[in-house]
Write a protein that holds these residues in place. Structure first.
Motif, PDB file in Angstrom:
ATOM      1  N   ILE A   1       0.836  -1.205   0.000  1.00 25.77           N
ATOM      2  CA  ILE A   1       0.000   0.000   0.000  1.00 25.77           C
ATOM      3  C   ILE A   1       0.869   1.252   0.000  1.00 25.77           C
ATOM      4  N   GLY A   2       1.938   1.215   0.809  1.00 19.96           N
ATOM      5  CA  GLY A   2       2.693   2.430   1.091  1.00 19.96           C
ATOM      6  C   GLY A   2       3.615   2.877  -0.030  1.00 19.96           C
ATOM      7  N   ALA A   3       4.256   1.925  -0.712  1.00 20.23           N
ATOM      8  CA  ALA A   3       5.217   2.312  -1.749  1.00 20.23           C
ATOM      9  C   ALA A   3       4.531   3.060  -2.903  1.00 20.23           C
ATOM     10  N   PRO A   4       3.383   2.583  -3.397  1.00 22.02           N
ATOM     11  CA  PRO A   4       2.706   3.367  -4.431  1.00 22.02           C
ATOM     12  C   PRO A   4       2.303   4.760  -3.935  1.00 22.02           C
ATOM     13  N   TYR A   5       1.927   4.843  -2.651  1.00 21.85           N
ATOM     14  CA  TYR A   5       1.563   6.150  -2.106  1.00 21.85           C
ATOM     15  C   TYR A   5       2.780   7.081  -2.122  1.00 21.85           C
ATOM     16  N   PHE A   6       3.922   6.528  -1.743  1.00 19.39           N
ATOM     17  CA  PHE A   6       5.170   7.285  -1.768  1.00 19.39           C
ATOM     18  C   PHE A   6       5.454   7.792  -3.181  1.00 19.39           C
ATOM     19  N   LEU A   7       5.303   6.883  -4.171  1.00 17.71           N
ATOM     20  CA  LEU A   7       5.584   7.255  -5.555  1.00 17.71           C
ATOM     21  C   LEU A   7       4.585   8.309  -6.027  1.00 17.71           C
ATOM     22  N   TYR A   8       3.331   8.182  -5.568  1.00 17.92           N
ATOM     23  CA  TYR A   8       2.326   9.174  -5.913  1.00 17.92           C
ATOM     24  C   TYR A   8       2.713  10.545  -5.361  1.00 17.92           C
ATOM     25  N   LEU A   9       3.167  10.557  -4.104  1.00 22.15           N
ATOM     26  CA  LEU A   9       3.578  11.825  -3.499  1.00 22.15           C
ATOM     27  C   LEU A   9       4.735  12.441  -4.273  1.00 22.15           C
ATOM     28  N   MET A  10       5.676  11.561  -4.690  1.00 26.40           N
ATOM     29  CA  MET A  10       6.829  12.055  -5.454  1.00 26.40           C
ATOM     30  C   MET A  10       6.400  12.667  -6.768  1.00 26.40           C
ATOM     31  N   ALA A  11       5.483  11.963  -7.467  1.00 26.29           N
ATOM     32  CA  ALA A  11       5.062  12.412  -8.781  1.00 26.29           C
ATOM     33  C   ALA A  11       4.302  13.729  -8.677  1.00 26.29           C
ATOM     34  N   LYS A  12       3.592  13.902  -7.552  1.00 23.55           N
ATOM     35  CA  LYS A  12       2.749  15.086  -7.386  1.00 23.55           C
ATOM     36  C   LYS A  12       3.592  16.335  -7.179  1.00 23.55           C
ATOM     37  N   ARG A  13       4.725  16.164  -6.496  1.00 19.95           N
ATOM     38  CA  ARG A  13       5.523  17.313  -6.135  1.00 19.95           C
ATOM     39  C   ARG A  13       6.279  17.932  -7.287  1.00 19.95           C
TER      40      ARG A  13
END
Lengths: 345, 337
Positions: free
Chosen positions: B325-337
Motif C-alpha cells: 500500500i505504502g510504496a505506491p503512495y510514496f511514488l504518488y507523493l513524489m510524482a505530485k511534487r
C-alpha cells in the motif's frame, strides 16, 4: 521540499586514449592472472601449471581437469561475464541519467528481476535457463520503467535525489511483492539464495547462451559510446549537436536491461559493482565513454573475480556470499559519492 | 511552504474523534478475524468473562496482546515519521527509508544470534538493543551528512540514509546466512515485517516508551512548526535549530527503533500516516500529530489483519501488506511534487 538539482559546473571532455588503451591491455593481463589464481585456489588446491594445461590441453580422464573445466572454469567465466555486464550497465546508466549514483542495484532493476523470478518459479518450478533469462529481463524492464517513469513525470525530475528515492520505493514495493509471492508458494528458500547472490551454480549450458548476448550488448554499447559521451553533457547540448537523443536512450537502455537481466539470472542481485567501477575508470581515463565502457568491462571483471575469490577464501570451506564482499567495498564508496553529490546540490 | 490551510479547532476535534472510532472498529474486526474466527456474541461474552477456556485463550493470550502491540507500534512509527519529515524538511522521510529500521534490525539480528536462548525476561532488553542500533545508524547518517558551517543539509541526509539502509540490509543477509534454520527464519520474518511480539510482555516492553515520549513530542509541537519552515526563519525566531533538531531526531529514532524491535521491519507507516493527517487538518503539528498517531495504528492494524486472513495459518507479514500500500503512495507523493 525537494531541492532542485542544478548542475552548474562546467564540463569538458577529458579523453586520455593512451592511458585508456594501456588500462585495457594491462587490465586484460591482470584479469588472466586473477583468473588462473582464482581457478587454482579452492577446496582442492591445484597448481598454476595444471590449470594452464587442463584449459588448453583438456584431458577428459584427469580428475583435476574435470574439476577445472567442469566446475571452476564455468563459474569464473560467469563471474567475468557478470562483472563486465554490471559495470557497463552502470556506466551507461550514469551517462544517460547524468546521475553519478545510478546503478542497477539501487534503481529497481535488480528488484524487478527478482520479482519476475519469484513469479516465474511460482508458476513453473523447473523453468529452463532461457525462460529464466527472459523473465529477469522483463522484470528488470519493469523495475527500471517504474523508476524512470515516475521520476520523470515532473519537469526536470531526473535529479539524483528523486531517482534514488523512487528507486528505493520501487525496490521496497517489488521486494515486498516478491516476498509475498514466495511466501504463498513456499519459495522463500529458493529466493534467499538469489537475494544474497551465488556464483557457484553457473554451468556451460548457461554460458553458451549468456556469453554471446553479453558480448553483443557490450559491443553495441561501445558503438554508441561516442553518442553517450555527447548525451552525458545534457539533453539540450546533444540535441543541439543534431543527435537523436530518444533513439540513443532507447537503444542504450535496452542494452542496460539485457546486461542487468543476464547478471541477475546468472548470480542473483549484486549491487554496487555498477556504481563503483565506472567511477574508478573515470578517474583513470577521463569522461570519454569510448574509453569508459571498455575499461569498465575489464575492471568490472577483475573486481568481481577478486571478490568471488575472497568470498571463497575468507571462511573456507564455507562460501561467504559474494554480495557481502562487494558491499564491504561498495558501501563506503556509495557514502563518499552521496556526500559529494549532496554538497554539489 | 505551500499555502497553509488550517482547519478550525472544531473540525480537528471531529476528525480526531472519527479516526478513533475507525480504530475501535478496526480493533473489533481484527479481534474477530483469524485462523479461528470469533462471532460478535462469542466476543462479547468472552470480554465480559463468560467465555469458554478456548475462547479465553484465543482472545486474551494470543489475539489481544498482538493487536495492542500492533496499535502501539503503528503509533510509534507514525509519530517518528512525522517528526522526521519536519526535522529534515523532507516530506518523503520515513524511518524505514532513512535506514533507521535497518540499523535497529541489525541489532535485533545480533540479539537473536547471541541472546535469544536466554530467559524471556530478556525481551525487555530487546528494545534497548534496537535503540542502540537505531541511534548508532542515525549518528553515522548525521555525521556523514553534516558539514561545518552548513549544518545538516536535508538532501544529503536522505541520500546517505537510503544508501546506508541498503548497505545494512546487505550486512544482515550476510550475517543470517550462517545462522541455524530456525533463527534464519525468524530474521527473514523480522525483515519482512511480521508482527512477532504477540505476548503481553511485548505490550509492556513497548508501552512505557510511548507514554514517556509522546507527551514530550506534543510539548515540542510549536518548535516542530518552526523547524518545518525555512532554516533562516527558525533561527530568526530564536530557535536553537541544531540543538532542537538533534533532540527531536533522538526522540524520532527512539520511537521507530523501539517499535520495530517488536513489530518487525515496517516501512512506510511513518510516511503515510502524517501525510494523510496533514491533508485532513493542515500542517499545524498540534492538530495533526494526534491524528497521525491514530492513523498509524489503523494502518498497521488493518494491514496485519489483512495479512493474517490472507494465508492460513501463518499469514503474510504485515510489513509486506504495508509496503504494497505504502510504496505506491510514496511514488504518488513524489510524482505530485
Amino acid at each position: 521540499m525537494l531541492i532542485k538539482n542544478k548542475q552548474t559546473d562546467e564540463k569538458q571532455i577529458v579523453s586520455r586514449p593512451v592511458i585508456g588503451l594501456s588500462v585495457i591491455i594491462l587490465g586484460l593481463f591482470v584479469l588472466v592472472i586473477c583468473l588462473v589464481f582464482a581457478i587454482s585456489v579452492g577446496a582442492a588446491h591445484i597448481d598454476f601449471a595444471t590449470v594452464w594445461n587442463s584449459i588448453f590441453h583438456y584431458n577428459e580422464s584427469g580428475k583435476a581437469d574435470q574439476v577445472i573445466v567442469g566446475i571452476r572454469l564455468p563459474r569464473e567465466l560467469g563471474v567475468v561475464l557478470v562483472g563486465a555486464a554490471l559495470a557497463v550497465s552502470g556506466a551507461i546508466m550514469q551517462g544517460i541519467t547524468r546521475n553519478p549514483l545510478a546503478e542497477p542495484g539501487l534503481l529497481g532493476i535488480n528488484a524487478g528481476a527478482g520479482f519476475a523470478l519469484a513469479c516465474l518459479l511460482a508458476f513453473q518450478a523447473h523453468a529452463s535457463y532461457i525462460v529464466i533469462m527472459f523473465a529477469t529481463f522483463l522484470g528488470a524492464g519493469l523495475g527500471a520503467g517504474m523508476v524512470f517513469g515516475i521520476s520523470s513525470i515532473k519537469r526536470g525530475g531526473l535529479s539524483p535525489l528523486r531517482v534514488i528515492l523512487a528507486g528505493s520505493a520501487v525496490m521496497y514495493l517489488l521486494t515486498a511483492l516478491a516476498d509475498g509471492v514466495a511466501l504463498v508458494f513456499h519459495l522463500t528458500q529458493d529466493l534467499s539464495i538469489w537475494k544474497i547472490g551465488s556464483t557457484s551454480g553457473t554451468n556451460w549450458m548457461q554460458l553458451r547462451l549468456a556469453v554471446p548476448i553479453v558480448i553483443i550488448g557490450i559491443l553495441i554499447a561501445i558503438v554508441f559510446s561516442k553518442k553517450l559521451t555527447i548525451l552525458s553533457f545534457g539533453e539540450d547540448i546533444a540535441k543541439g549537436l543534431g543527435e537523436r537523443t530518444t533513439l540513443i536512450k532507447v537503444v542504450l537502455m535496452a542494452v542496460v536491461l539485457v546486461l542487468a537481466g543476464i547478471s541477475v539470472s546468472l548470480v542473483g542481485a549484486l549491487a554496487f559493482v555498477g556504481l563503483m567501477v565506472p567511477h574508478m575508470v573515470r578517474f583513470l581515463v577521463g569522461t570519454d565513454y569510448r574509453w569508459i565502457i571498455p575499461c569498465s568491462a575489464v575492471f568490472g571483471s577483475i573486481l568481481l573475480v577478486l571478490s568471488d575469490t575472497a568470498a571463497r577464501m575468507i571462511n573456507a570451506p564455507f562460501e561467504t556470499p559474494i554480495g557481502a564482499v562487494v558491499a564491504i567495498i561498495g558501501i563506503p564508496f556509495f557514502l563518499y559519492l552521496a556526500r559529494r553529490e549532496g554538497r554539489r546540490q | 511552504m505551500s499555502i497553509i490551510h488550517q482547519a478550525s479547532q472544531k473540525k480537528v476535534r471531529l476528525i480526531f474523534f472519527i479516526s478513533v472510532v475507525v480504530l475501535v472498529s478496526a480493533f473489533i474486526i481484527s479481534v474477530a478475524t483469524g485462523y479461528i474466527s470469533l462471532s460478535p456474541s462469542q466476543l462479547g461474552r468472552t470480554i465480559f468473562g463468560f467465555g469458554t477456556s478456548q475462547e479465553n485463550l484465543i482472545l486474551f493470550s494470543f489475539r489481544l496482546p498482538r493487536i495492542l502491540v500492533t496499535i502501539l507500534a503503528g503509533m510509534g512509527l507514525a509519530l517518528s515519521g512525522a517528526i522526521l519529515q519536519s526535522v529534515t524538511r523532507n516530506p518523503l522521510s520515513d524511518p524505514g527509508i532513512l535506514g533507521i529500521n535497518a540499523g535497529a534490525g541489525l541489532m535485533v539480528v545480533i540479539y537473536v544470534m547471541y541472546f535469544s536462548s536466554e530467559a524471556t525476561s530478556f525481551i525487555y532488553v530487546l528494545p534497548f538493543f534496537a535503540l542502540v542500533g537505531g541511534i548508532l545508524t542515525t549518528i553515522v547518517i548525521y555525521l556523514l551528512s553534516f558539514k561545518r558551517g552548513e549544518g545538516v543539509e536535508p538532501t544529503r541526509l536522505v541520500l546517505v540514509g537510503v544508501g546506508l539502509a541498503s548497505a545494512i540490509n546487505g550486512l544482515i543477509f550476510t550475517l543470517t546466512a550462517r545462522l541455524e534454520e530456525e533463527q534464519n527464519a525468524f530474521i527473514a520474518n523480522w525483515i519482512a515485517g511480521r508482527i512477532w511480539g504477540d505476548d503481553w510482555i511485548f505490550v509492556l516492553a513497548l508501552l512505557p516508551w510511548l507514554l514517556i515520549l509522546s507527551p514530550i513530542i506534543f510539548s515540542k509541537a510549536h518548535i516542530l512548526n518552526i523547524l518545518n519552515l525555512n532554516e533562516n526563519v527558525s533561527v530568526g525566531l530564536g530557535v536553537k535549530v541544531e540543538r532542537e533538531r538533534r533532540l527531536l531526531l533522538l526522540i524520532a529514532v527512539s520511537l521507530a527503533a523501539v517499535s520495530v524491535s517488536v513489530s518487525g521491519g515496517i516501512a512506510f507507516i511513518g510516511l503515510m500516516a502524517p501525510h494523510i493527517a496533514r491533508n485532513l487538518v493542515g500542517p499545524r503539528h498540534q492538530s495533526f500529530l494526534p491524528i497521525a498517531a491514530v492513523l498509524g495504528s489503523i494502518l498497521l492494524l488493518v494491514s496485519d489483519t489483512i495479512g493474517r486472513s490472507l494465508l492460513d495459518p501463518s499469514g503474510i507479514p504485515a510489513g509486506i501488506i504495508v509496503t504494497i500500500i505504502g510504496a505506491p503512495y510514496f511514488l504518488y507523493l513524489m510524482a505530485k511534487r
